[in-house]
Structures are given as structure tokens and as C-alpha cells.
Motif scaffolding. Structure first.
Motif, mmCIF file in Angstrom:
data_model
loop_
_atom_site.group_PDB
_atom_site.id
_atom_site.type_symbol
_atom_site.label_atom_id
_atom_site.label_comp_id
_atom_site.label_asym_id
_atom_site.label_seq_id
_atom_site.Cartn_x
_atom_site.Cartn_y
_atom_site.Cartn_z
ATOM 1 N N UNK A 64 -10.380 -28.604 -11.305
ATOM 2 C CA UNK A 64 -9.073 -28.337 -10.701
ATOM 3 C C UNK A 64 -8.303 -29.640 -10.518
ATOM 4 N N UNK A 65 -9.056 -30.659 -10.114
ATOM 5 C CA UNK A 65 -8.408 -31.951 -9.887
ATOM 6 C C UNK A 65 -7.857 -32.528 -11.182
ATOM 7 N N UNK A 66 -8.496 -32.193 -12.307
ATOM 8 C CA UNK A 66 -7.997 -32.645 -13.603
ATOM 9 C C UNK A 66 -6.782 -31.853 -14.041
ATOM 10 N N UNK A 67 -6.415 -30.813 -13.284
ATOM 11 C CA UNK A 67 -5.247 -30.023 -13.619
ATOM 12 C C UNK A 67 -5.510 -28.940 -14.636
ATOM 13 N N UNK A 68 -6.766 -28.495 -14.751
ATOM 14 C CA UNK A 68 -7.028 -27.403 -15.691
ATOM 15 C C UNK A 68 -6.508 -26.100 -15.104
ATOM 16 N N UNK A 90 -19.268 -39.558 -26.310
ATOM 17 C CA UNK A 90 -18.359 -38.670 -27.027
ATOM 18 C C UNK A 90 -17.698 -37.643 -26.117
ATOM 19 N N UNK A 91 -18.342 -37.336 -24.987
ATOM 20 C CA UNK A 91 -17.795 -36.290 -24.130
ATOM 21 C C UNK A 91 -16.575 -36.799 -23.393
ATOM 22 N N UNK A 92 -15.457 -36.122 -23.531
ATOM 23 C CA UNK A 92 -14.265 -36.548 -22.800
ATOM 24 C C UNK A 92 -14.051 -35.597 -21.631
ATOM 25 N N UNK A 93 -13.727 -36.120 -20.484
ATOM 26 C CA UNK A 93 -13.671 -35.293 -19.281
ATOM 27 C C UNK A 93 -12.486 -34.343 -19.247
ATOM 28 N N UNK A 94 -11.368 -34.698 -19.836
ATOM 29 C CA UNK A 94 -10.193 -33.841 -19.705
ATOM 30 C C UNK A 94 -9.752 -33.304 -21.052
ATOM 31 N N UNK A 95 -9.221 -32.078 -21.061
ATOM 32 C CA UNK A 95 -8.607 -31.595 -22.297
ATOM 33 C C UNK A 95 -7.244 -32.232 -22.411
ATOM 34 N N UNK A 96 -6.970 -32.887 -23.491
ATOM 35 C CA UNK A 96 -5.695 -33.578 -23.551
ATOM 36 C C UNK A 96 -4.837 -33.035 -24.686
#
Lengths: 237, 239
Positions: free
Chosen positions: B131-135, B233-239
């Protein structure tokens, strides 16, 4: 609407018939479950102690019965014994009794066979979670094995098994409906008869469903109380 | 064991197995999404939706499948407006369709219970981080909640699949000939009760073993292992 309901359920006596059927269902379920549980204890101990041949046989029994629909087990017991029972009954001169009591006996036996297979797994799981240290402590106090089992292992295992037994019971009470297929006069059979005669299947099957629902709801509550009772002194209370 | 009976029985049981498989595949394929939807409804903040889904689940879990199948097949046909509705009549008028519908509704309730506990067991922090990442809620569900819950639920769900295969036998009570239906017919035809029982149980055990193995493989596929080389390789946010 209400008048037809009233006449169907009260004046024609179907309500009472269904209630009697429900009583029979509870009796079959209880008797079958208790027989299954009692039979499951030695089998579960055999699996727990890994007694060579017996353990494998119990394994096969429990895998087959748990892997196959309950209906098939009931067919096996029912069709498989008709001939045989008839012969025995004729020899001993109990023909009439055999014919009237036969479906109930086989029905209870079938329910016991099914519930026993599930109970074995539950009990074995519970027996295996009893801490080894307690048994070693009992041994070091020179308690005879029977006393150690009855006073230490069994009470602890029963507490752990209660949740699983609850599940088996829920399943057993629902499985009793299958016995109606071979002609036993329990709740489901009564509902089918009533539905056939009065031509209102929706009403009677819904009544049967609500009676079953009441049974499972009440037993769920009772098991909840029992669980709270056996958990005294274990979870900070 | 008499081999002529085995040779006689197997073709019939194979046609029955096709029906059993059909019911089970529909039961899993439609019951799984239905159960997940129900589980989401049961964990939703909306009180009304939550209560309704709870009631549905306890009713279907608290009554025998046999009653459900009879209510759907015999009972619902009595209601006038359901009979006149072509779509619903297509669903409940035919034995096979009614059996599939009953299996689907029944397994949905049990699946919902499995997935509800899986959703509840998710660590709060992960969802809060998302949620904090704005998903958006949908993306949180799709990328965070669902993959983790699936991994939690899979072992219990595989036993539910075995139950579906067994419950499909109740279709034989409404004259759909699947494995158990054929077995009963063969038993009363040949009187070789034990032989037929053994062959039939082999059929059921094979179906169960195949299903459980497939799910076990899927479980292993999804099993989460922390590999140090892949961590970058894992990125935390969908960009």
C-alpha cells in the motif's frame, strides 16, 4: 401457502416422520462413530508402534477407504453380505429379525468402517505428537507400560485428537445420508419418501437440509465447549 | 480373482471414469475461482458481503452433499420461474449439469474456507508495504496476496481435490453413470462384489494419485527459495 404447509407437515404427519428420521440419523451416526473410534485405538497404536505386518495392513485399509467414495464402501458391505447373512439367518432361524434389522446393522457397520479409517489417521497423528520426554520420564519412574499409556499418553493424545475427531464426526453425520441409498429409514430416506408422495421435493429436502444443519451446528458448539474444557491449563488460562 | 470379470468390467468403468473426470475437472476449474471469490468476500471489510458469504459457506459445509444434489436436481425443478428460464433449466434439468453445479457449489464453500485462512495468515507488513508503494487493491491482490496465499493453501487444497473426486460419486444417485454408478450396476449384474470393488477402488486411487502428484509438482514449482544470486533482479515496485 401456509395452509398447505400446515396440512403437509402437521396434519399428514410428515413433520413428525422427518423428526423421527433425524433421531435415527443421530443414532446411526453416534453408534457408528463410537464403534469406529473404539476400533481405531488399537489400529492407531499398531501404526504408531510400527508393528510389522499389522501396520501395513492397517495402512492399506485406511488408504483404500479414504481414497474411495463412501457410497462404494456402502455398496460393497451391503451387496457383499446379502447372501451370506441370509444363509446364516436361515440356519439359526432368525429370518424375520434378519430381514428387518439387516439394513440398520449394515448401515451402522458401513458408517463405522468409514469413520474408523479417518479416526486411525487422527489418532496416529495425535499419538506421534506426544512428547518423547514424558514417556521417558514415565519409564524412568518404573511405571508399567500400561499405566504409562493410560495415564500419560492417552489423555494427552486425546486432547490433541479432539479437533480431528470433531472433523471426523462432522463428516460421519453427513455420511449417514448415504445409507439412505440402500434403504435405511433415516432422515434422508424419510425426506425422499415424503417428497415422492406429496410431490413437493423442494420443501422436504430443504427441511432435511435444515435438520442436518441444526445437527452439525449443535455438535460444533458442543465440541467447542469440550475443546475449551480439555485445554484448561494449557493456554495461559 | 476372475479375469473374465475384470475384462468385462473395465470398458464400462472407463466410460464411467470419463464422466467422473468431467465432473471433477469442472469442479476444480470453476470451483477454485468461485471459492477464491468467496474467500475474498469473507475477508472483505463490507459487513453485508462478509455475512452473506459466511452464511453461504456454513450452510454448504453443514449439510450433506446428497441433500444439496437432491435440492438442486429434484427440488428446484418445482419452482415455476426457474423452469421457464432456459439458462437455469439447462443447468438443473440435466442430471450431469446438476451434478456439476452441486459439486461446484459445494467445493466452493470448502475452498473458500481454505483460502480465507490463507489470506488471514498473510503477514500484515507485506500488504502495508505494498500500500505504501501506491499499489492499487487489484494489483496488491494479484501480485502480493494471491501468490502468497496460493502457496499457503495448496497443501489443503490438494486434499480438497481428492474430496471432489470422491464427491462426484454422488452423481450416481441422480442417474448419472460415473464410476460408482457403473460399479453398482456391475455388482448387481455379475455378483462378483469383491472383484468389482477392487477394480473400482484401483480406478479411484489412480485418479487421486494422478491429481495429488500434479498438485505436488505445482507446489514444488511454487516453493519459495531464497537464492542469493536472484535477489538483485527482484524490483520492489511495479513501475
Amino acid at each position: 401457502m401456509f395452509e398447505t404447509l400446515w396440512s403437509l407437515i402437521v396434519e399428514q404427519g410428515w413433520g413428525l416422520a422427518l423428526l423421527r428420521g433425524a433421531l435415527v440419523t443421530i443414532c446411526i451416526g453416534l453408534v457408528g462413530m463410537v464403534i469406529g473410534l473404539i476400533a481405531a485405538v488399537p489400529f492407531a497404536i499398531a501404526r504408531w508402534q510400527r508393528i510389522p505386518v499389522l501396520s501395513q495392513m492397517v495402512d492399506v485399509y485406511s488408504i483404500v477407504v479414504r481414497g474411495v467414495p463412501g457410497l462404494l464402501v456402502i455398496y460393497l458391505l451391503f451387496f457383499g453380505s446379502v447372501d451370506w447373512v441370509q444363509k446364516v439367518a436361515v440356519v439359526f432361524g432368525y429370518r424375520d429379525i434378519a430381514e428387518t434389522a439387516y439394513p440398520s446393522i449394515i448401515g451402522i457397520l458401513a458408517i463405522a468402517t468409514i469413520s474408523c479409517a479417518y479416526s486411525i489417521e487422527v489418532m496416529r497423528g495425535a499419538l506421534e505428537t506426544v512428547p518423547k520426554g514424558l514417556l521417558e520420564a514415565a519409564k524412568s519412574l518404573a511405571l508399567p507400560p500400561s499405566v504409562a499409556f493410560l495415564r500419560i499418553t492417552l489423555p494427552l493424545a486425546l486432547r490433541l485428537a479432539l479437533g480431528g475427531i470433531n472433523n471426523v464426526w462432522q463428516m460421519t453425520i453427513k455420511d449417514t445420508s448415504l445409507v439412505s441409498i440402500v434403504g435405511m429409514q433415516e432422515l434422508m430416506r424419510m425426506a425422499a419418501i415424503a417428497a415422492g408422495i406429496t410431490r413437493s421435493p423442494l420443501l422436504f429436502y430443504c427441511i432435511a437440509a435444515s435438520l442436518f444443519f441444526a445437527m452439525t451446528a449443535v455438535s460444533q458448539t458442543l465440541f467447542g465447549l469440550a475443546e475449551r474444557h480439555t485445554n484448561r491449563g494449557f493456554s495461559g488460562g | 480373482m476372475d479375469f473374465t470379470i475384470v475384462a468385462y468390467a473395465i470398458p464400462f468403468l472407463l466410460t464411467g471414469a470419463k464422466t467422473t473426470l468431467l465432473i471433477s475437472v469442472f469442479g476444480v476449474g470453476l470451483g477454485l475461482p468461485f471459492g477464491i471469490l468467496l474467500a475474498l468476500a469473507r475477508t472483505s471489510p463490507n459487513r453485508l458481503v462478509c455475512k452473506a458469504a459466511d452464511a453461504y459457506c456454513s450452510v454448504f459445509r453443514g449439510t450433506p452433499m446428497l441433500v444439496q444434489i437432491f435440492v438442486i436436481y429434484y427440488g428446484l425443478g418445482q419452482v415455476g420461474f426457474l423452469r421457464s428460464n432456459p439458462v437455469i433449466w439447462w443447468l438443473i434439468g440435466d442430471g450431469l449439469h446438476a451434478a456439476i453445479l452441486a459439486v461446484l457449489l459445494n467445493t466452493g464453500a470448502y475452498t473458500a474456507e481454505i483460502f480465507r485462512t490463507a489470506f488471514l495468515s498473510l503477514p500484515r507488513g507485506l500488504v502495508e508495504a505494498a500500500e505504501a508503494c501506491g499499489m492499487s487493491p487489484w494489483i496488491i491482490l494479484r501480485r502480493i496476496k494471491f501468490p502468497l496465499a496460493l502457496r499457503q493453501a495448496l497443501p489443503s487444497y490438494s486434499s480438497e481435490v481428492a474430496i471432489i473426486v470422491k464427491e462426484s460419486s454422488l452423481a450416481s444417485t441422480i442417474a448419472v453413470l460415473e464410476i460408482t454408478g457403473w460399479a453398482k450396476r456391475l455388482m448387481s449384474e455379475t455378483f462378483a462384489i469383491m472383484d468389482i470393488f477392487i477394480i473400482t477402488s484401483v480406478f479411484y486411487l489412480t485418479l487421486n494419485v494422478v491429481g495429488l502428484t500434479a498438485l505436488k509438482l505445482l507446489e514444488r514449482q511454487l516453493w519459495f527459495e531464497r537464492r542469493p544470486t536472484r535477489r538483485k533482479a527482484a524490483s520492489p515496485c511495479p513501475s
